[in-house]
Motif scaffolding. Sequence first.
Motif, mmCIF file in Angstrom:
data_model
loop_
_atom_site.group_PDB
_atom_site.id
_atom_site.type_symbol
_atom_site.label_atom_id
_atom_site.label_comp_id
_atom_site.label_asym_id
_atom_site.label_seq_id
_atom_site.Cartn_x
_atom_site.Cartn_y
_atom_site.Cartn_z
ATOM 1 N N TYR A 354 0.836 -1.209 0.000
ATOM 2 C CA TYR A 354 0.000 0.000 0.000
ATOM 3 C C TYR A 354 0.868 1.256 0.000
ATOM 4 C CZ TYR A 354 -3.914 3.058 1.149
ATOM 5 O OH TYR A 354 -4.868 4.058 1.122
ATOM 6 N N ASP A 355 1.914 1.242 0.812
ATOM 7 C CA ASP A 355 2.803 2.404 0.871
ATOM 8 C C ASP A 355 3.494 2.651 -0.463
ATOM 9 O OD1 ASP A 355 2.112 2.743 3.505
ATOM 10 O OD2 ASP A 355 3.901 1.748 4.310
ATOM 11 N N ALA A 358 1.296 -0.085 -4.853
ATOM 12 C CA ALA A 358 1.312 -1.219 -5.780
ATOM 13 C C ALA A 358 -0.087 -1.785 -5.993
ATOM 14 C CB ALA A 358 2.230 -2.325 -5.244
ATOM 15 N N TYR A 359 -0.488 -1.899 -7.237
ATOM 16 C CA TYR A 359 -1.748 -2.514 -7.664
ATOM 17 C C TYR A 359 -3.002 -1.804 -7.159
ATOM 18 C CZ TYR A 359 1.389 -6.445 -8.628
ATOM 19 O OH TYR A 359 2.421 -7.223 -9.078
ATOM 20 N N LEU A 360 -2.864 -0.672 -6.516
ATOM 21 C CA LEU A 360 -4.048 -0.015 -5.952
ATOM 22 C C LEU A 360 -5.034 0.440 -7.016
ATOM 23 C CD1 LEU A 360 -2.520 2.115 -3.041
ATOM 24 C CD2 LEU A 360 -3.973 0.086 -2.854
ATOM 25 N N HIS A 361 -4.516 0.742 -8.217
ATOM 26 C CA HIS A 361 -5.428 1.203 -9.264
ATOM 27 C C HIS A 361 -6.470 0.153 -9.620
ATOM 28 C CE1 HIS A 361 -2.219 -0.991 -11.324
ATOM 29 N NE2 HIS A 361 -3.012 -1.124 -12.371
ATOM 30 N N GLU A 369 -12.359 2.182 -1.920
ATOM 31 C CA GLU A 369 -11.943 3.512 -1.508
ATOM 32 C C GLU A 369 -10.836 3.423 -0.464
ATOM 33 O OE1 GLU A 369 -15.415 5.512 -0.125
ATOM 34 O OE2 GLU A 369 -16.380 5.556 -2.100
ATOM 35 N N GLU A 370 -10.125 4.519 -0.305
ATOM 36 C CA GLU A 370 -9.015 4.539 0.650
ATOM 37 C C GLU A 370 -9.499 4.210 2.060
ATOM 38 O OE1 GLU A 370 -5.335 7.488 2.001
ATOM 39 O OE2 GLU A 370 -6.888 8.190 0.612
ATOM 40 N N ASP A 372 -11.691 2.084 2.936
ATOM 41 C CA ASP A 372 -11.795 0.633 3.100
ATOM 42 C C ASP A 372 -10.476 0.053 3.593
ATOM 43 O OD1 ASP A 372 -14.455 0.540 2.178
ATOM 44 O OD2 ASP A 372 -13.783 0.503 0.095
ATOM 45 N N PHE A 373 -9.385 0.515 3.017
ATOM 46 C CA PHE A 373 -8.073 0.024 3.436
ATOM 47 C C PHE A 373 -7.716 0.525 4.829
ATOM 48 C CE2 PHE A 373 -7.557 -0.961 -1.036
ATOM 49 C CZ PHE A 373 -6.718 -2.073 -1.021
ATOM 50 N N MET A 374 -7.945 1.806 5.113
ATOM 51 C CA MET A 374 -7.595 2.356 6.417
ATOM 52 C C MET A 374 -8.350 1.628 7.534
ATOM 53 S SD MET A 374 -5.310 4.646 5.868
ATOM 54 C CE MET A 374 -4.748 3.442 4.628
ATOM 55 N N GLN A 375 -9.620 1.374 7.285
ATOM 56 C CA GLN A 375 -10.427 0.672 8.280
ATOM 57 C C GLN A 375 -9.962 -0.771 8.454
ATOM 58 O OE1 GLN A 375 -14.713 0.244 7.459
ATOM 59 N NE2 GLN A 375 -15.086 1.007 9.526
ATOM 60 N N ALA A 376 -9.580 -1.425 7.353
ATOM 61 C CA ALA A 376 -9.112 -2.807 7.416
ATOM 62 C C ALA A 376 -7.808 -2.901 8.203
ATOM 63 C CB ALA A 376 -8.919 -3.366 6.009
ATOM 64 N N PHE A 377 -6.871 -1.980 7.935
ATOM 65 C CA PHE A 377 -5.615 -1.967 8.692
ATOM 66 C C PHE A 377 -5.892 -1.786 10.186
ATOM 67 C CE2 PHE A 377 -3.498 -0.520 4.612
ATOM 68 C CZ PHE A 377 -2.690 -1.644 4.483
ATOM 69 N N GLU A 378 -6.791 -0.894 10.511
ATOM 70 C CA GLU A 378 -7.096 -0.603 11.912
ATOM 71 C C GLU A 378 -7.745 -1.800 12.601
ATOM 72 O OE1 GLU A 378 -9.877 2.516 14.512
ATOM 73 O OE2 GLU A 378 -9.481 2.889 12.382
#
Length: 393
Positions: A354-355, A358-361, A369-370, A372-378
């Motif tokens: 993610y940093d 990579a492959y985020l597109h 959406e961003e 979704d990832f932030m919540q998943a990491f948390e």
Amino acid sequence: MSTIWLQIGQCGNQVGQEWWKLVTNEKAPNSTLDRYPFRAPDGKLSALCVDSEPKVVRSLLREVKSGSFRDSNISLGLRGRGNNWALGYHGLKREDDNSLLHRTLDSFRKEVERRDAYSGVVLLHSLTGGTGSGLGAHLCESIREEFPVGYILSVTVAPHQVGESPLQHYNSLLCLSWLQRYADGVLLFHNDDVLRRMQVLCGKKIDHAPALQPPISLSDMNTHIASCLAGLMYPVSNLRTQRGTASWDSMLSSIVRTLPRHSPTGDVYQSTAVLAVARGNRAETFNCSLQPIMMKMKQGYGCVSWNSHPLDSWTDPCNIVDLMSSSHSLTICANHSSVSDYIQRVLEKAQTMYDAHAYLHWYWKHGCEEEDFMQAFEILDSVVKEYIAAGDH
């Protein structure tokens, strides 16, 4: 039984097919229609199969023709989900109310309405495939919202640590976070662990001729997972994780020896709860030696001190996997903190990707959406911290 089985994606349907081979054996106990635990009142299997491609589910058409499977409970698409959680969760842009998600939910509602009471659903799926991870997560969320009282148990398969898909860490991250939010429980099978276990079993069978050892096939691994489920979840009158004529103590010792004891950082693994299921014509001897067996389990699985009753056991005189033999089986299900290592590895791999953007597109393209990832990491970070804290109480 008022439980519905929902098979999602290639992995979920392959494991599901092996599961039904085991539990629909006509020699199995309670196999008459009026007592059979896995059928609707009309005798049809309490199962729904969904996949974005038809190739794996085609073999179920034989079951449809035989009358044991309901044709309307098969929901298929014509295009795969590209091993992409976002595409599996949000679906194709051109889909409407006749989408794979809506068709599956419609079949699910009808299956619920066929029974007097609905207790919950078992989801069979993978963490890495686009359909299993993405559509599986969306179905879990939708079923929780529409049937909030029913339990949701996810039986999910984690990918090999190396080599399945460049998107597998993102998919696992997002799917696990959805399961943490909407499912009541997760039975996690890791492909690497299943493969090692199968190699041990095959090695014991033909250790006199290692050069002739057959390769472990995907079908073998699916059968092993299904037999583990059967050992744990088939009703007791009361898997083939361990089988044979050995004593219960020897079988337990064999299982405990394979348990990881320490994390890479040296922390001791612990279990918050452990369930043992003993099956076979020697099941009564399990109860006779229950106290020393439970003590060995408590020590081997490192049960936490704050839980005054961390152990439970069930027995049944019939071994569902080997009905015609005199063998017996011992299945153990544990909430073991070693799972936090897998979650931590997913977090680290996904964070690194993610940093680097990579492959985020591929995820933005299909509606992710961003947030979704932030919540998943948390969410997954909090799960790891809770496992660490569980051993410190």
